[in-house]
Design an enzyme around this catalytic site. Structure first.
Site, PDB file in Angstrom:
ATOM      1  N   TYR A 142      10.660 -32.425   0.429  1.00  0.00           N
ATOM      2  CA  TYR A 142      10.597 -32.006  -0.977  1.00  0.00           C
ATOM      3  C   TYR A 142      11.909 -31.368  -1.439  1.00  0.00           C
ATOM      4  O   TYR A 142      12.135 -31.210  -2.644  1.00  0.00           O
ATOM      5  CB  TYR A 142       9.442 -31.025  -1.213  1.00  0.00           C
ATOM      6  CG  TYR A 142       8.064 -31.632  -1.041  1.00  0.00           C
ATOM      7  CD1 TYR A 142       7.893 -33.016  -0.975  1.00  0.00           C
ATOM      8  CD2 TYR A 142       6.939 -30.841  -0.949  1.00  0.00           C
ATOM      9  CE1 TYR A 142       6.630 -33.572  -0.812  1.00  0.00           C
ATOM     10  CE2 TYR A 142       5.675 -31.387  -0.789  1.00  0.00           C
ATOM     11  CZ  TYR A 142       5.529 -32.758  -0.707  1.00  0.00           C
ATOM     12  OH  TYR A 142       4.272 -33.305  -0.546  1.00  0.00           O
ATOM     13  N   LYS A 188       5.428 -36.463  13.447  1.00  0.00           N
ATOM     14  CA  LYS A 188       5.443 -37.932  13.562  1.00  0.00           C
ATOM     15  C   LYS A 188       6.613 -38.272  14.484  1.00  0.00           C
ATOM     16  O   LYS A 188       7.520 -39.045  14.154  1.00  0.00           O
ATOM     17  CB  LYS A 188       5.596 -38.533  12.153  1.00  0.00           C
ATOM     18  CG  LYS A 188       5.365 -40.018  12.043  1.00  0.00           C
ATOM     19  CD  LYS A 188       3.929 -40.440  12.241  1.00  0.00           C
ATOM     20  CE  LYS A 188       3.826 -41.964  12.214  1.00  0.00           C
ATOM     21  NZ  LYS A 188       2.510 -42.457  12.662  1.00  0.00           N
ATOM     22  N   ASP A 220      -0.947 -38.922  11.485  1.00  0.00           N
ATOM     23  CA  ASP A 220      -1.991 -39.890  11.130  1.00  0.00           C
ATOM     24  C   ASP A 220      -3.269 -39.620  11.935  1.00  0.00           C
ATOM     25  O   ASP A 220      -4.379 -39.663  11.396  1.00  0.00           O
ATOM     26  CB  ASP A 220      -1.510 -41.341  11.310  1.00  0.00           C
ATOM     27  CG  ASP A 220      -0.675 -41.550  12.561  1.00  0.00           C
ATOM     28  OD1 ASP A 220      -0.330 -40.566  13.240  1.00  0.00           O
ATOM     29  OD2 ASP A 220      -0.367 -42.717  12.882  1.00  0.00           O
ATOM     30  N   ASP A 244       1.084 -30.419   3.064  1.00  0.00           N
ATOM     31  CA  ASP A 244       0.588 -30.594   1.703  1.00  0.00           C
ATOM     32  C   ASP A 244      -0.658 -31.473   1.734  1.00  0.00           C
ATOM     33  O   ASP A 244      -1.711 -31.141   1.176  1.00  0.00           O
ATOM     34  CB  ASP A 244       1.702 -31.250   0.864  1.00  0.00           C
ATOM     35  CG  ASP A 244       1.425 -31.210  -0.624  1.00  0.00           C
ATOM     36  OD1 ASP A 244       0.379 -30.667  -1.014  1.00  0.00           O
ATOM     37  OD2 ASP A 244       2.251 -31.724  -1.399  1.00  0.00           O
ATOM     38  N   ASP A 248      -4.898 -30.123   1.899  1.00  0.00           N
ATOM     39  CA  ASP A 248      -5.851 -30.560   0.873  1.00  0.00           C
ATOM     40  C   ASP A 248      -7.064 -31.210   1.523  1.00  0.00           C
ATOM     41  O   ASP A 248      -8.206 -30.987   1.121  1.00  0.00           O
ATOM     42  CB  ASP A 248      -5.192 -31.567  -0.081  1.00  0.00           C
ATOM     43  CG  ASP A 248      -4.669 -30.896  -1.342  1.00  0.00           C
ATOM     44  OD1 ASP A 248      -4.442 -29.676  -1.298  1.00  0.00           O
ATOM     45  OD2 ASP A 248      -4.483 -31.591  -2.363  1.00  0.00           O
TER      46      ASP A 248
END
Ligand code: NAD
Length: 353
Positions: A142, A188, A220, A244, A248
């Site tokens: 970001y 990852k 994942d 993020d 959620d």
């Protein structure tokens, strides 16, 4: 008597409605535990654009930095969506986090026993879930440079430095020591070099915390495991974008976005806010669930001020309201004995204290 100076940013949409309820509860808990609070209000987001042309006025930055901690509602709304990206409320929020140096975002995902049916997962899967997602907040893709877009392509850069990973890892390990003593670091590393650096660094820092069990999981798989067997997690340590998304997902285990708080702590100050946005679709209707914001105020008492007894009193008051069957509209279908509006829910929680 302890006295804390709290900066208040109500923001847009339902922000003012829910923050008012948190202040109501803080005032009651302050009286009970002999803690003084003074509040200073600042503008940010769409309301700041309307008043000053800037989503994050300097006065807000200075005011929050001068306070002991910040209680934040939510910002944003369709009215400001057509502005250039750098002038939008959300850009103000990203800049705010960076200015505050709040590199660690703590997001608990727990399930209230009375609301196990509110989750889309089976009660047998989610009962007893108590996860803390520790998300790095001011680095990663970001913020990484270079970034941009032209007519043909768009690009962003995922970058982490060793010190950035070290400091967030320490936060996760220290929290784990006070909880279930387990950290699962999400990355990852099978594909991304930045993730391999993340994993190597977390392993090195983990060696300083021999009482904490450290495991690693690809993002994942973590997305699957959160749904398949969420009870396996205690503290989940993640970078910005993975956190993020996963936080959620984790929050929905609880059934409503209106329930969960967050804390962003770091170098200069700490910001406490609900995980949800400004919910423009229900703004001004008096039906928003204030519990996530009230619970954020409880996190403030616990993590910024060390007022654990007062924080426990708020948490127990929320649980009692749930147990007694009071629900705001978002949770009306789940064990409601009485459906109440935003302000009444604040009154009930305050009186339970
Ligand atoms: P949102 O979280 O505002 O709303 C999603 C859905 O959940 C809506 O149906 C809303 O009514 C409901 N909801 C949210 N909070 C609730 C509450 N306390 N009680 C009951 N229902 C609640 O997400 P969105 O609709 O994607 O975004 C709306 C605006 O909020 C956008 O401008 C977005 O950029 C902004 N936003 C701000 C923040 C923040 O300030 N930290 C975070 C996320 C989104």
């Amino acid at each position: 008597m302890a006295n804390y100076n709290i900066s208040i940013i109500k923001g847009d949409g339902i922000g003012p409605e829910i923050v008012d309820e948190a202040i109501k509860v803080l005032n009651v808990v302050g009286k009970k535990f002999d803690i003084g609070f003074s509040y200073n209000e600042f503008l940010m987001g769409g309301c700041a654009i309307d008043a000053t042309g800037n989503p994050l006025p300097q006065e807000t930055v200075d005011g929050v930095l001068a306070s002991d901690a910040c209680l934040f509602g939510a910002i944003g709304g369709a009215k400001w969506d057509s502005l250039p990206r750098e002038l939008r409320p959300e850009s103000g929020l990203l800049r705010f986090r960076k200015e505050m140096g709040v590199f660690a975002n703590l997001r608990p995902a727990m399930v209230y026993d009375e609301l196990v049916d509110a989750s889309s997962l089976k009660p047998s899967v989610i009962q007893g879930v108590d996860i803390m997602v520790v998300r790095e907040l001011i680095g990663g893709i970001y913020f990484g440079e270079p970034k941009g877009k032209d007519e043909f392509k768009g690009w962003n850069t995922m970058v982490y430095t060793v010190p950035e990973i070290e400091r967030i890892a320490h936060v996760a390990f220290k929290l784990a020591l006070k909880r279930g003593k387990k950290v699962c670091s999400i990355d990852k590393a099978n594909v991304l070099d930045v993730s391999q650096l993340w994993r190597d660094t977390v392993i090195r820092i983990g060696a300083q915390y021999p009482d904490v069990e450290l495991t690693h999981m690809y993002v994942d798989n973590a997305a699957m495991q959160l749904i398949a067997n969420p009870r396996q997690f205690d503290v989940m340590l993640t970078g910005n974008i993975f956190g993020d998304i996963l936080s959620d997902e984790a929050s929905m285990l609880s059934g409503s976005i209106g329930l969960l708080p967050s804390a962003s702590t770091g170098l200069k100050t700490a910001v406490y806010e609900p995980i949800h946005g400004s919910a423009p679709d229900i703004a001004g209707m008096g039906i928003a669930n204030p519990i996530a914001t009230i619970s954020s105020a409880s996190m403030m008492l616990r993590y910024s001020f060390g007022e654990d007894k007062a924080a426990d009193a708020i948490d127990n008051a929320i649980k009692k309201a749930m147990k007694d069957g009071f629900r705001t509209k978002d949770l009306a279908a789940f064990g409601a004995i009485e459906v109440v509006n935003t302000s009444k829910m604040g009154d009930i929680i305050a009186s339970n204290i």
